[in-house]
Scaffold this motif. Structure first.
Motif, PDB file in Angstrom:
ATOM      1  N   MET A  17       9.595   9.280   7.258  1.00 58.61           N
ATOM      2  CA  MET A  17       8.648   8.173   7.111  1.00 58.61           C
ATOM      3  C   MET A  17       8.159   7.701   8.488  1.00 58.61           C
ATOM      4  N   PRO A  18       6.861   7.580   8.686  1.00 58.50           N
ATOM      5  CA  PRO A  18       6.354   7.166   9.999  1.00 58.50           C
ATOM      6  C   PRO A  18       6.943   5.851  10.492  1.00 58.50           C
ATOM      7  N   GLU A  19       7.125   4.883   9.580  1.00 59.44           N
ATOM      8  CA  GLU A  19       7.642   3.577   9.960  1.00 59.44           C
ATOM      9  C   GLU A  19       9.097   3.400   9.549  1.00 59.44           C
ATOM     10  N   GLU A  32       6.532  11.671   2.479  1.00 65.37           N
ATOM     11  CA  GLU A  32       6.410  10.943   3.749  1.00 65.37           C
ATOM     12  C   GLU A  32       5.718  11.790   4.810  1.00 65.37           C
ATOM     13  N   ASN A  33       5.899  13.098   4.774  1.00 63.26           N
ATOM     14  CA  ASN A  33       5.229  13.971   5.735  1.00 63.26           C
ATOM     15  C   ASN A  33       3.716  13.930   5.545  1.00 63.26           C
ATOM     16  N   ALA A  34       3.293  13.767   4.289  1.00 66.98           N
ATOM     17  CA  ALA A  34       1.861  13.683   4.000  1.00 66.98           C
ATOM     18  C   ALA A  34       1.262  12.378   4.492  1.00 66.98           C
ATOM     19  N   ARG A  35       2.116  11.377   4.734  1.00 62.46           N
ATOM     20  CA  ARG A  35       1.636  10.075   5.185  1.00 62.46           C
ATOM     21  C   ARG A  35       1.554   9.968   6.703  1.00 62.46           C
ATOM     22  N   ARG A  36       2.082  10.950   7.413  1.00 61.49           N
ATOM     23  CA  ARG A  36       2.077  10.836   8.875  1.00 61.49           C
ATOM     24  C   ARG A  36       1.194  11.919   9.487  1.00 61.49           C
ATOM     25  N   HIS A  37       0.710  11.638  10.684  1.00 62.81           N
ATOM     26  CA  HIS A  37      -0.237  12.544  11.331  1.00 62.81           C
ATOM     27  C   HIS A  37       0.167  12.882  12.759  1.00 62.81           C
ATOM     28  N   HIS A  89       0.827  -1.202   0.000  1.00 61.83           N
ATOM     29  CA  HIS A  89       0.000   0.000   0.000  1.00 61.83           C
ATOM     30  C   HIS A  89       0.863   1.256   0.000  1.00 61.83           C
ATOM     31  N   ARG A  90       1.996   1.207   0.723  1.00 65.79           N
ATOM     32  CA  ARG A  90       2.906   2.351   0.752  1.00 65.79           C
ATOM     33  C   ARG A  90       3.428   2.668  -0.639  1.00 65.79           C
ATOM     34  N   LYS A  91       3.676   1.628  -1.452  1.00 69.02           N
ATOM     35  CA  LYS A  91       4.137   1.849  -2.826  1.00 69.02           C
ATOM     36  C   LYS A  91       3.108   2.639  -3.629  1.00 69.02           C
ATOM     37  N   ASP A  92       1.828   2.308  -3.444  1.00 71.63           N
ATOM     38  CA  ASP A  92       0.779   3.052  -4.140  1.00 71.63           C
ATOM     39  C   ASP A  92       0.701   4.488  -3.623  1.00 71.63           C
ATOM     40  N   GLU A  93       0.854   4.654  -2.302  1.00 69.33           N
ATOM     41  CA  GLU A  93       0.837   6.005  -1.736  1.00 69.33           C
ATOM     42  C   GLU A  93       1.964   6.850  -2.326  1.00 69.33           C
ATOM     43  N   HIS A  94       3.151   6.265  -2.422  1.00 66.30           N
ATOM     44  CA  HIS A  94       4.290   6.989  -2.981  1.00 66.30           C
ATOM     45  C   HIS A  94       3.993   7.444  -4.409  1.00 66.30           C
ATOM     46  N   TYR A  95       3.419   6.548  -5.193  1.00 65.17           N
ATOM     47  CA  TYR A  95       3.105   6.879  -6.583  1.00 65.17           C
ATOM     48  C   TYR A  95       2.099   8.028  -6.661  1.00 65.17           C
ATOM     49  N   PHE A  96       0.998   7.932  -5.927  1.00 67.87           N
ATOM     50  CA  PHE A  96      -0.040   8.951  -6.006  1.00 67.87           C
ATOM     51  C   PHE A  96       0.444  10.295  -5.450  1.00 67.87           C
ATOM     52  N   LEU A  97       1.221  10.260  -4.368  1.00 64.77           N
ATOM     53  CA  LEU A  97       1.717  11.499  -3.779  1.00 64.77           C
ATOM     54  C   LEU A  97       2.803  12.143  -4.635  1.00 64.77           C
ATOM     55  N   ALA A  98       3.610  11.316  -5.302  1.00 62.55           N
ATOM     56  CA  ALA A  98       4.632  11.866  -6.201  1.00 62.55           C
ATOM     57  C   ALA A  98       3.975  12.680  -7.308  1.00 62.55           C
ATOM     58  N   GLU A  99       2.877  12.179  -7.840  1.00 66.11           N
ATOM     59  CA  GLU A  99       2.159  12.912  -8.885  1.00 66.11           C
ATOM     60  C   GLU A  99       1.441  14.126  -8.302  1.00 66.11           C
ATOM     61  N   LYS A 100       0.882  13.981  -7.113  1.00 59.81           N
ATOM     62  CA  LYS A 100       0.175  15.095  -6.482  1.00 59.81           C
ATOM     63  C   LYS A 100       1.106  16.288  -6.269  1.00 59.81           C
ATOM     64  N   HIS A 118      20.314   2.516  -2.881  1.00 52.85           N
ATOM     65  CA  HIS A 118      19.910   3.880  -2.575  1.00 52.85           C
ATOM     66  C   HIS A 118      20.175   4.273  -1.126  1.00 52.85           C
ATOM     67  N   LEU A 119      20.516   5.556  -0.967  1.00 58.21           N
ATOM     68  CA  LEU A 119      20.743   6.179   0.330  1.00 58.21           C
ATOM     69  C   LEU A 119      19.578   7.126   0.579  1.00 58.21           C
ATOM     70  N   ASN A 120      18.795   6.868   1.614  1.00 59.58           N
ATOM     71  CA  ASN A 120      17.562   7.643   1.798  1.00 59.58           C
ATOM     72  C   ASN A 120      17.324   8.008   3.257  1.00 59.58           C
ATOM     73  N   ALA A 121      18.369   8.493   3.921  1.00 55.99           N
ATOM     74  CA  ALA A 121      18.265   8.788   5.353  1.00 55.99           C
ATOM     75  C   ALA A 121      17.159   9.796   5.663  1.00 55.99           C
ATOM     76  N   VAL A 122      17.049  10.852   4.840  1.00 54.33           N
ATOM     77  CA  VAL A 122      16.027  11.871   5.118  1.00 54.33           C
ATOM     78  C   VAL A 122      14.641  11.278   4.953  1.00 54.33           C
ATOM     79  N   GLN A 123      14.441  10.521   3.890  1.00 49.09           N
ATOM     80  CA  GLN A 123      13.141   9.881   3.687  1.00 49.09           C
ATOM     81  C   GLN A 123      12.792   8.972   4.860  1.00 49.09           C
ATOM     82  N   GLU A 124      13.746   8.164   5.290  1.00 53.83           N
ATOM     83  CA  GLU A 124      13.497   7.253   6.403  1.00 53.83           C
ATOM     84  C   GLU A 124      13.142   8.016   7.679  1.00 53.83           C
TER      85      GLU A 124
END
Length: 347
Positions: A158-160, A221-226, A9-20, A149-155
């Motif tokens: 990211m909530p999880e 990732e900020n859009a995915r957390r509350h 589901h996170r993969k789909d969220e990434h796709y939709f939010l990337a376009e948004k 890939h190096l993705n420290a900021v994303q991690e």
């Protein structure tokens, strides 16, 4: 119907939010590069050799890592694979880490090789994974090359996400055990001067600077957390152009990814020292807003204009392009403060 996993589901969220969050105007700083052109280029388009010197790539452009891991993203990967096949371009999958534990989503990655059996395919995995994990995804995709890939900021946003980033030794172990060459890449926050020497020491074959300016995973990732707001990190890190300045002295081939929207920006990245450029958000945007045929036509036109620009600058190859005079504003000040230089500026 099988219930979708959290990771899928996170993969789909990434796709939709990337376009948004897609923006037509990037802040890669590549528009800061102004070519000083001659009215007598003494050139021809037919004489231009765009080979980047990476593997057997014939053109300095990579359809870079985007997606995979769900039914929806598997369909996108199939489309990207056909486009890459038809245009003879290398194609990188999105992170295949989800495929390690979820056999049900593996076909969203293997479809790339099915649709592009003879093409140049790059597998993609995180720097926290094991050498065995890396070998698994290489075999899964029949990959010619691996991206780590190096993705420290994303991690961090990211909530999880992970909270431990001691990756260097593990990165070296992945590379040592890999049966194919390895590209080490950032995912949109750029690199610092000492990063290049550190990565080079691990045995990497190339580096993707993955600069700020394109798809913003802090925003996604900020859009995915509350439970918290990390919006102050939306502008964090070095832009694509700044990262290329930071790469001064690096002997490995560089790939410039992050906010490249126009052929002129792509050529500017090549002028700053990149051997190739990576397109991800732009291609995904085209694919989402139009269709596969239109996306392929636009990408083909993008490639044609890149070659045309190189000819207009009086060059027949990328080595000559790097000698074309340029002036910069922001990048000159940035380089001066960092004790670096803009390559061959003001010649």
């Amino acid at each position: 119907m099988t219930k979708q996993s959290v990771a899928s589901h996170r993969k789909d969220e990434h796709y939709f939010l990337a376009e948004k969050f897609y923006q037509e105007d990037s802040n890669s700083d590549l528009d800061d590069v102004r070519f000083i052109r001659s009215a007598l280029p003494e050139s021809s388009v037919a004489a231009v050799d765009m080979a980047p010197g990476i593997a057997d790539w014939q053109f300095p452009l990579l359809i870079n890592a985007m997606t995979g891991g769900s039914t929806t993203t598997g369909k996108i990967n199939a489309q990207l694979a056909r486009i890459a096949r038809n245009l003879h371009l290398p194609l990188a999958s999105g992170s295949a880490s989800v495929a390690l534990k979820e056999p049900a989503v593996r076909d969203s990655f293997t479809v790339i090789r099915q649709e592009n059996p003879d093409g140049f395919v790059l597998a993609n995995i995180g720097a926290d994974k094991t050498p065995a994990d890396a070998q698994f995804v290489i075999k899964l995709l029949g990959a010619n090359m691996l991206q780590v890939h190096l993705n420290a900021v994303q991690e961090m946003v990211m909530p999880e996400g992970a909270r431990e980033f001691d990756w260097r030794d593990n990165l070296a172990a992945i590379i040592a055990a890999s049966p194919v060459p390895v590209i080490v890449k950032e995912v949109g926050f750029g690199m610092r001067h000492d990063d290049f020497a550190a990565i080079e020491a691990t045995g990497a074959a190339a580096i993707d600077v993955g600069g700020r300016g394109g798809t913003n995973f802090a925003k996604i990732e900020n859009a995915r957390r509350h439970d918290a707001d990390y919006s102050d990190l939306f502008g964090f890190g070095q832009t694509t152009a700044e990262s290329l300045i930071e790469a001064q002295g690096c002997t490995l081939p560089l790939i410039a990814t992050g906010g490249i929207r126009t052929p002129l920006q792509a050529v500017a990245a090549l002028r700053l020292g990149a051997s190739a450029v990576g397109l991800a958000g732009l291609v995904l945007h085209w694919l989402t807003k139009t269709d596969e045929a239109t996306t392929q036509a636009r990408l083909q036109a993008f490639m044609k204009e890149m070659r045309d620009i190189v000819a207009l600058l009086g060059c027949t190859n990328l080595a000559q392009l790097r000698q074309v005079p340029i002036v910069t504003d922001h990048l000159a000040h940035y380089a001066a403060q960092r004790g670096l230089t803009v390559p061959n500026a003001g010649l």
